[in-house]
Design a protein around this motif. Structure first.
Motif, PDB file in Angstrom:
ATOM      1  N   THR A 175       0.830  -1.198   0.000  1.00 57.40           N
ATOM      2  CA  THR A 175       0.000   0.000   0.000  1.00 57.40           C
ATOM      3  C   THR A 175       0.867   1.252   0.000  1.00 57.40           C
ATOM      4  OG1 THR A 175      -1.648  -1.180   1.308  1.00 57.40           O
ATOM      5  CG2 THR A 175      -1.880   1.214   1.147  1.00 57.40           C
ATOM      6  N   LEU A 226       0.815   5.135   0.848  1.00 54.82           N
ATOM      7  CA  LEU A 226       0.027   6.067   1.656  1.00 54.82           C
ATOM      8  C   LEU A 226       0.720   7.414   1.751  1.00 54.82           C
ATOM      9  CD1 LEU A 226      -0.838   3.782   4.731  1.00 54.82           C
ATOM     10  CD2 LEU A 226      -2.180   4.090   2.653  1.00 54.82           C
ATOM     11  N   ASP A 266      -3.603  -2.773   8.748  1.00 53.64           N
ATOM     12  CA  ASP A 266      -3.030  -1.864   7.759  1.00 53.64           C
ATOM     13  C   ASP A 266      -2.191  -0.806   8.468  1.00 53.64           C
ATOM     14  OD1 ASP A 266      -4.892   0.065   8.786  1.00 53.64           O
ATOM     15  OD2 ASP A 266      -6.419  -0.746   7.439  1.00 53.64           O
ATOM     16  N   SER A 310      -6.469   1.263   4.324  1.00 54.33           N
ATOM     17  CA  SER A 310      -6.314   0.112   3.434  1.00 54.33           C
ATOM     18  C   SER A 310      -6.645   0.524   2.003  1.00 54.33           C
ATOM     19  CB  SER A 310      -7.247  -1.031   3.849  1.00 54.33           C
ATOM     20  OG  SER A 310      -6.943  -1.491   5.140  1.00 54.33           O
ATOM     21  N   ASN A 311      -5.856  -0.002   1.055  1.00 56.13           N
ATOM     22  CA  ASN A 311      -6.215   0.255  -0.336  1.00 56.13           C
ATOM     23  C   ASN A 311      -7.308  -0.703  -0.787  1.00 56.13           C
ATOM     24  OD1 ASN A 311      -4.911  -2.173  -0.707  1.00 56.13           O
ATOM     25  ND2 ASN A 311      -3.161  -1.317  -1.806  1.00 56.13           N
ATOM     26  N   GLY A 366     -10.456   5.069   0.635  1.00 57.63           N
ATOM     27  CA  GLY A 366      -9.014   5.314   0.718  1.00 57.63           C
ATOM     28  C   GLY A 366      -8.637   6.654   1.295  1.00 57.63           C
ATOM     29  N   ALA A 382      -4.766   6.683   0.488  1.00 49.74           N
ATOM     30  CA  ALA A 382      -4.190   5.427   0.002  1.00 49.74           C
ATOM     31  C   ALA A 382      -4.400   5.353  -1.498  1.00 49.74           C
ATOM     32  CB  ALA A 382      -4.860   4.239   0.672  1.00 49.74           C
TER      33      ALA A 382
END
Length: 348
Positions: A52, A54, A246, A250-251, A317, A347
């Motif tokens: 991921t 971010l 996460d 979270s993606n 996201g 994300a």
């Protein structure tokens, strides 16, 4: 271009003055670290590397409570990206190797400024907090064990204290623009010095029963900016995924694979006790002793309590966080202090 700059200055005065004051040293720090970290390729094994990407944008300020002293403003950016895993700096960072663990890597930037209780006083305020500011870039490496519900993070900070951060010019420009008492004492600020700090943090789930989650936390920092040890607890209550699922967001791929919530909304509270060994923002840097004014070691509070309470909303996201942060007196004769904390994350 001239009209664009004029629009930005009129529409976003605080941001414009900040970039004008600290843009050059900020670009230097970012260029130096990115030259070390961006030689990596994207991770191929998403089962052991958190894939991921971010971005977090952080802003702290005490103006909400109609005060302007101590920790008066902070700006930060955090970027998690698997591409940072091959940075040579990671060789000095501790990262436990476990077959069930998921590794993550990040790069962060932090800019903070501190002032005494009366910024309009042109004299040295003996017994008060010194003017100080710093900026540094941080390489982050960590490991999350989703089975044991624990996380270990290590990081290395590199930057500098002192006038080159532009904090004095920035604050003066803002106060002149707002016609709100121009600060007079930045000429007495902590002088230029090196920031080189090593940090360790550990988090472990103690209790989880919907809709509540309780974590234990411990950490330590050693270096030229802060040397301390800390421990505390982090409580969350509401509609949320596990803290260890996460890195805060979270993606889309992770949500579909692990059946994670798309929408989260929860309140949180965090309290940490800290044993303070050294604080360069009050005692001055280690390598430059030519400061006009600093606090003596016997004036520093060796035990400090920090706490934070706030709300978090995560929609797909995007993450929005707002909190009130508190800190107990940091030196003899000082006051308790509080400020607002804002965090916006994405994300992708």
């Amino acid at each position: 271009m001239r009209h664009l700059l004029k629009f930005v200055r009129n529409r976003f005065p605080s941001e414009f003055f900040f970039l004008k004051s600290v843009g050059q040293p900020l670009l230097f720090l970012l260029f130096f670290f990115f030259s070390l970290t961006t030689r990596a390729s994207v991770a191929a094994d998403s089962t052991t590397i958190n894939s991921t990407r971010l971005f977090y944008f952080i802003f702290d300020n005490d103006a909400t409570f109609k005060v302007d002293y101590y920790y008066t403003q902070g700006i930060g950016v955090v970027h998690y990206n698997p591409a940072f895993r091959k940075s040579p700096i990671n060789k000095v960072l501790i990262q436990p190797s476990k077959s069930r663990s998921e590794q993550f890597y990040g790069l962060a930037y932090k800019y903070d400024s501190f002032t005494p209780t009366n910024i309009r006083d042109p004299n040295i305020r003996l017994g008060d907090r010194p003017y100080a500011s710093y900026m540094f870039v941080t390489q982050v490496a960590g490991t999350t064990d989703k089975i044991r519900h624990e996380r270990f993070t290590s990081s290395l900070d590199l930057g500098f204290l002192g006038p080159a951060t532009g904090a004095g010019k920035f604050q003066r420009a803002i106060h002149e623009y707002l016609h709100h008492g121009v600060p007079q004492g930045w000429k007495y600020q902590i002088k230029t010095d090196l920031i080189l700090n090593y940090n360790l943090d550990y988090q472990k789930e103690i209790l989880r029963t919907q809709p509540l989650e309780l974590l234990g936390e411990a950490g330590a920092s050693l270096g030229t900016l802060y040397t301390n040890a800390r421990a505390g607890a982090y409580l969350r209550f509401g509609w949320m995924n596990s803290y260890f699922s996460d890195l805060g967001i979270s993606n889309k791929a992770a949500r579909s694979q692990e059946s994670l919530r798309k929408f989260q909304f929860y309140a949180f509270g965090r309290t940490q006790g800290k044993l303070v060994g050294y604080n360069a923002t009050m005692q001055g840097g280690i390598f430059n002793s030519n400061n006009i004014y600093t606090l003596a070691p016997n004036e520093i509070s060796r035990t400090v309590l920090e706490s934070q309470t706030g709300l978090v909303c995560i929609i797909k996201g995007m993450r929005l966080e707002s909190a009130v942060s508190f800190i107990s007196p940091e030196f003899k004769g000082s006051r308790r202090h509080k400020w607002m904390h804002f965090n916006v994350g994405f994300a992708f």
